[in-house]
Motif scaffolding. Structure first.
Motif, PDB file in Angstrom:
ATOM      1  N   UNK A 175       7.044  -2.037   2.160  1.00 38.77           N
ATOM      2  CA  UNK A 175       8.289  -1.916   1.406  1.00 38.77           C
ATOM      3  C   UNK A 175       8.372  -2.967   0.309  1.00 38.77           C
ATOM      4  N   UNK A 176       7.462  -3.947   0.343  1.00 39.79           N
ATOM      5  CA  UNK A 176       7.505  -4.995  -0.677  1.00 39.79           C
ATOM      6  C   UNK A 176       8.022  -6.302  -0.122  1.00 39.79           C
ATOM      7  N   UNK A 177       8.397  -6.310   1.159  1.00 41.72           N
ATOM      8  CA  UNK A 177       8.850  -7.556   1.796  1.00 41.72           C
ATOM      9  C   UNK A 177       7.615  -8.314   2.254  1.00 41.72           C
ATOM     10  N   UNK A 178       7.043  -9.098   1.369  1.00 48.03           N
ATOM     11  CA  UNK A 178       5.786  -9.738   1.713  1.00 48.03           C
ATOM     12  C   UNK A 178       5.807 -11.231   1.434  1.00 48.03           C
ATOM     13  N   UNK A 179       6.881 -11.836   1.810  1.00 55.66           N
ATOM     14  CA  UNK A 179       6.923 -13.291   1.731  1.00 55.66           C
ATOM     15  C   UNK A 179       6.993 -13.812   0.309  1.00 55.66           C
ATOM     16  N   UNK A 208       8.193   9.355  -2.964  1.00 52.55           N
ATOM     17  CA  UNK A 208       8.941   8.137  -3.278  1.00 52.55           C
ATOM     18  C   UNK A 208       8.681   7.747  -4.741  1.00 52.55           C
ATOM     19  N   UNK A 209       9.652   7.073  -5.319  1.00 55.06           N
ATOM     20  CA  UNK A 209       9.512   6.573  -6.682  1.00 55.06           C
ATOM     21  C   UNK A 209       8.868   5.193  -6.606  1.00 55.06           C
ATOM     22  N   UNK A 210       7.992   4.874  -7.545  1.00 51.41           N
ATOM     23  CA  UNK A 210       7.338   3.572  -7.537  1.00 51.41           C
ATOM     24  C   UNK A 210       7.902   2.742  -8.680  1.00 51.41           C
ATOM     25  N   UNK A 229       0.858  -1.183   0.000  1.00 55.57           N
ATOM     26  CA  UNK A 229       0.000   0.000   0.000  1.00 55.57           C
ATOM     27  C   UNK A 229       0.896   1.235   0.000  1.00 55.57           C
ATOM     28  N   UNK A 230       1.471   1.507  -1.158  1.00 51.33           N
ATOM     29  CA  UNK A 230       2.555   2.499  -1.238  1.00 51.33           C
ATOM     30  C   UNK A 230       2.057   3.930  -1.415  1.00 51.33           C
ATOM     31  N   UNK A 231       0.733   4.140  -1.564  1.00 50.60           N
ATOM     32  CA  UNK A 231       0.223   5.448  -1.990  1.00 50.60           C
ATOM     33  C   UNK A 231       0.747   6.621  -1.165  1.00 50.60           C
ATOM     34  N   UNK A 232       0.738   6.476   0.168  1.00 51.56           N
ATOM     35  CA  UNK A 232       1.194   7.581   1.012  1.00 51.56           C
ATOM     36  C   UNK A 232       2.655   7.910   0.719  1.00 51.56           C
ATOM     37  N   UNK A 233       3.441   6.864   0.502  1.00 49.28           N
ATOM     38  CA  UNK A 233       4.860   7.088   0.207  1.00 49.28           C
ATOM     39  C   UNK A 233       5.024   7.783  -1.140  1.00 49.28           C
ATOM     40  N   UNK A 234       4.207   7.382  -2.109  1.00 47.29           N
ATOM     41  CA  UNK A 234       4.284   8.017  -3.425  1.00 47.29           C
ATOM     42  C   UNK A 234       3.927   9.498  -3.308  1.00 47.29           C
ATOM     43  N   UNK A 278      12.670   6.581  -0.746  1.00 51.63           N
ATOM     44  CA  UNK A 278      11.783   7.279   0.190  1.00 51.63           C
ATOM     45  C   UNK A 278      12.484   8.555   0.654  1.00 51.63           C
ATOM     46  N   UNK A 279      11.805   9.713   0.574  1.00 51.35           N
ATOM     47  CA  UNK A 279      12.496  10.975   0.865  1.00 51.35           C
ATOM     48  C   UNK A 279      12.862  11.139   2.344  1.00 51.35           C
TER      49      UNK A 279
END
Lengths: 861, 83
Positions: free
Chosen positions: A388-392, A361-363, A352-357, A377-378
């Motif tokens: 972060x994408x670490x999802x098993x 942050x670059x996607x 759920x990267x939206x807030x970071x974008x 991430x700034x």
């Protein structure tokens, strides 16, 4: 029906809550959501879909998808799966003609398909043109989500609060909790925002928990608005930790929207949080371990798991779900049919990267895992956990499994099917942003949470480009859906009232806004009030004028540089009119400047210009750095204007100041006691009569007003004052002038002292003098008894050559009079004008002198 | 626009508290021509980069001060009271 008590269940079986669903009581436990209670009571269909009105049931059970949206206590689009039950609440389904089980509009699903392909409303029903409004009305009625009850009004308020945080953690999962606890070691100021109730029972000492609440976005400067109940909290955080987690993704296969098809989280929550058995016989189709583990959860709850399939391993070519009356009946995997009433589908999880974008942050597309992940991430922001994408483990599913059979949905919110997306691409809407706008995929209530990744995969497959090349659409706030009222907050528009405000109301005044002030328009008899000032004695509250003290050795020189005319040679105790101009020569504001001492000046401004003039003074003082202090006393002092032939007599009875014409003559300023109140008495005459402006401390304003009224002064309002000043052709800055007006065109050519070295606006005034003015502000009288509108056009040979700025009937002149802008050649007494009044050209004559007392004899008497 | 600005008197505050009065301009020293005056009154450089500009702490102490701000990032490099 509930399961036997579960170890981690969130319901309190000792506390029953009852609410009404379609008028019938539904029993629930504290800790239930409306959705879970309804599910436990046997409800399976929760809504009808946006376009095809297909029955829909619980899909995500985490407040993301639109499937469980109902109207609760009059509020539409409530995600019933996520909102805790309330005693006595009234819940009704929405977007339905008939009932959820039999919706008349579902005919669109049966026969509408071929007639209503994607974007059909751009093509159908537009010709003839008269048809479209009807078609649009029908479509808007047929589609849409919920209805706002227009009569419901202000039952609850929303507010905005401003708070600070040292560390703001968004997301209360494991990583979020860890981040919050480790930040709390360094001291207070750690806030943890979570959208659900998962933090109940966790010991998070030193961490302030705000839940259930949604972080809506990340703006520059660490600004994070958080919706928390009826409160919008605008957090300013020194550091932000995003632990927003990952979102479960559906698989795309025909019938993937049938009631009974759900995401792993829904099955888990039903069993673990609410002790509800999701169904009798289940199929699990997953790409990842986490999804497959749902089979164990289901078995544990007594559900027979007929099939648990890792779709990325066995690679079925075709998956199909079939239903009866919209409810899941069986699942076919490569034509092998398995009867079931629950199908858990898992296409893995997307961070759920939206807030970071939003934070910058670059996607980036991660080929291996088939997901989009945040990178770079700034500063000031951190990401932790599955966001972060670490999802098993997990492999990438096919963009869709099979195309025959039932509709195959990419987007549940907007009923966008695989066919729709393919059709949009074929029509040329081949970029993700175009396809999004055309098909509305990702534009529904889930805002892409469940459909964006799948739509990108599908487009990538169709275009033959990689997902990386296609990219994601822009992530915009708000991240979570909120009521519009949350953004509006409470009305903070200030209203300023003078110290005699309620006296005006008691006297029957009609109040009006002037800037942020409330002022009396009139006391009900405009003509009578005008007459009283001309013949007897009137009093008007002018406390709203801007009042500025300018003091210091350079005070005179400072005003000389700011104003076109000269104030350093003004004698103490005397007053002079002043007009402020910009360096562009434009008129900014006007007022009077009285010299109270060698180094002390008292400046008044217009009511609405007060703030601007104060800032203007302070800015120029910052630029020039002169030895002068500027003090705003606008609110500290009240003021009244006592005017009329009887003003001297009335004032004399209340003061020991010598009020004779020699004692205080026209444009004199004196300090003394009036009615027991220390006053600054300015003899000026905006309304054209013998008059005194009395300025006194605000707390005494009401007393002064009362005393003057008791002494026989009749209150008059702004409207009579407008007539009185118009009869004298005293201009109102902003009414008679605009941002184009300069001193020379406004007929104030006597005012600027061009022999001064410099003043703000001098050069422009000189240049205008050299070039000549292009229009002039003049007075006029109407020949006939008609009143032109303010803004009315002055016409010559069919063309507009000027405009009326003020117009009123003048009893003193016996005519309708006004001010207007005309070409300079018409600025002569008696020049004939034609003014457009109600479509007719009406004759008028230019009148350069005041309409009343042109010599100013009354003023100076 | 939601960045923080540091008032020389009051410290870092939300930008909503401040009034912005544009980039610092140079007032002609002697009587300008119409064109020079027009340039000074109406035209701004409007740089994409670091700009020196006037601000006032409108809803605070009221001070006027100068800031150097990168218009691309809203990073404020420096604030100072006019000397």
């Amino acid at each position: 029906m509930r399961l036997a008590p579960r170890p981690d269940e969130r319901i309190d079986r000792s506390q029953e809550v009852t609410f009404l669903y379609r008028g019938k009581p539904v029993r629930a436990f504290a800790g239930d959501s409306f959705g879970s209670a309804l599910y436990a009571s046997g409800q399976r269909v929760f809504s009808r879909s946006f376009k095809y009105h297909r029955p829909r049931g619980l899909l995500c059970c985490s407040g993301h998808c639109p499937n469980c949206m109902m109207t609760v206590d009059g509020v539409p689009n409530v995600r019933t799966c996520a909102v805790p039950v309330r005693e006595g609440a009234v819940v009704v389904p929405q977007n339905v003609r008939g009932s959820l089980d039999f919706d008349l509009m579902s005919v669109t699903d049966k026969i509408g398909g071929p007639f209503t392909p994607v974007g059909f409303y751009y093509r159908v029903g537009h010709r003839p043109r008269a048809l479209w409004p009807l078609v649009e009305k029908f479509l808007r009625n047929a589609a849409g989500l919920g209805r706002v009850d227009k009569h419901r009004g202000r039952e609850h308020r929303t507010d905005t609060e401003y708070r600070r945080a040292r560390v703001l953690v968004i997301g209360g999962g494991e990583s979020g909790r860890e981040a919050a606890l480790s930040a709390a070691i360094d001291g207070p100021g750690v806030v943890l925002v979570d959208e659900g109730r998962q933090l109940e029972g966790h010991d998070l000492g030193g961490v302030e928990i705000v839940a259930p609440a949604q972080a809506l976005g990340i703006w520059e400067g660490g600004l994070v608005p958080v919706a928390h109940g009826d409160l919008l909290i605008r957090y300013r955080a020194e550091k932000i930790v995003v632990a927003a987690g990952a979102l479960e993704q559906p698989l795309v296969f025909p019938g993937n929207d049938l009631v009974g098809v759900m995401l792993p989280g829904a099955a888990r929550r039903l069993v673990e949080d609410w002790a509800i058995k999701p169904g009798e016989r289940a199929v699990v189709l997953a790409t990842d371990d986490r999804g497959l583990e749902t089979a164990d959860v289901l078995r544990d709850a007594g559900v027979e798991v007929a099939l648990a399939l890792r779709v990325t391993k066995d690679n079925p070519r075709e998956i199909r779900a079939e239903g009866r009356r919209g409810r899941l009946h069986r699942v076919l995997v490569d034509r092998e049919a398995i009867d079931c009433d629950v199908a858990v589908m898992s296409g893995g999880r997307q961070p759920a990267y939206s807030l970071l974008a939003q934070a910058g942050a670059r996607i980036e597309y991660d080929e291996r895992r088939g997901i989009f992940v945040p990178r770079d991430v700034p500063a000031g922001i951190a990401a932790t956990g599955s966001v972060t994408g670490e999802i098993g483990n997990g492999a990438v599913p096919a963009p869709s499994y099979g195309s025959g059979g039932d509709k195959c949905f990419v987007c549940h919110c907007e009923d966008v099917t695989v066919k729709d997306v393919k059709r949009a691409l074929a029509e040329g809407f081949d970029s993700i942003e175009l396809a999004k706008r055309y098909t509305t995929v990702t534009m529904g209530p889930c805002q892409g949470k469940l459909c964006q990744l799948n739509s990108v995969r599908l487009i990538a497959q169709e275009n033959g480009e990689g997902e990386a090349a296609i990219g994601m659409t822009t992530a915009r706030p708000p991240w979570a859906p909120i009521e519009m009222g949350m953004l509006a907050g409470r009305d903070h528009e200030p209203c300023r009232r003078t110290s005699a405000h309620h006296r005006h109301e008691e006297a029957g005044a009609t109040m009006m806004w002037t800037g942020s002030w409330k002022r009396p328009h009139s006391y009900g008899d405009v003509a009578g009030e005008v007459r009283t000032v001309r013949e007897q004695l009137g009093v008007i509250d002018v406390s709203t004028l801007g009042k500025i003290l300018v003091e210091g050795p350079d005070a005179g020189a400072f005003l000389d540089r700011l104003y076109p005319n000269r104030f350093s040679d003004l004698k103490p105790g005397r007053i002079r009119y002043g007009v402020l101009t910009t360096d562009g020569g434009r008129i900014m504001d006007d007022g009077t400047i009285g010299r109270l001492g060698d180094e002390l000046y008292y400046v008044t401004t217009t009511t609405t210009g007060a703030g601007r003039v104060l800032a203007w003074f302070e800015w120029w003082n910052a630029v020039w750095g002169m030895d002068v202090e500027i003090l705003d006393v606008s609110g500290a002092l009240a003021a009244v204007n006592l005017a009329g032939p009887r003003a001297r007599e009335a004032l004399g009875a209340l003061t020991d100041i010598d009020v004779s014409n020699e004692g205080i003559s026209y444009l004199d300023a004196k300090q003394g006691v009036v009615a027991g109140v220390p006053c600054l008495v300015l003899r000026i005459g905006f309304v054209g009569e013998l008059g005194y402006e009395l300025h006194c401390p605000s707390p005494a304003g009401e007393h002064l007003w009362d005393t003057l009224v008791a002494a026989g002064a009749r209150p008059f309002g702004l409207e009579p004052q407008r007539i009185l000043r118009l009869e004298k052709q005293h201009i109102l800055v902003g009414q008679d002038t605009d941002t184009e007006s300069n001193l020379l065109s406004a007929g104030l050519d006597w005012l600027p002292k061009l022999d001064k070295d410099d003043f703000v606006g001098k050069w422009a005034t000189e240049l205008v003098a050299e070039r000549g003015v292009r229009e002039r502000l003049v007075g006029f009288v109407m020949r006939n008894p008609v009143l032109p509108l303010e803004g009315g056009q002055i016409v010559s040979e069919g063309r507009s050559i000027g405009r009326v700025t003020s117009s009123r009937f003048s009893e003193a002149a016996g005519r309708h009079v006004g001010m207007c802008w005309v070409p300079p050649e018409l600025a002569q007494d008696g020049a004939e004008l034609q003014i457009m009044v109600d479509g007719t050209l009406e004759p008028a004559l230019v009148h350069l002198q005041p309409f009343y007392d042109p010599e100013g004899a009354k003023l100076k008497s | 626009m939601s960045f923080l600005l540091t008032c020389p008197h009051c410290g870092p505050r939300a930008v909503d508290e401040f009034g912005y009065a544009g980039e610092v301009t140079t007032r002609p020293a002697a009587k300008p021509t119409m064109r020079e005056l027009t340039d000074y009154v109406y035209f701004r450089r409007n740089v994409a980069g670091v700009q020196r500009e006037w601000w006032t702490h409108r809803h605070g102490c009221g001070a006027w001060f100068l800031a150097e701000r990168d218009t691309r990032t809203n990073e404020v490099l420096k604030v100072e009271l006019p000397s």
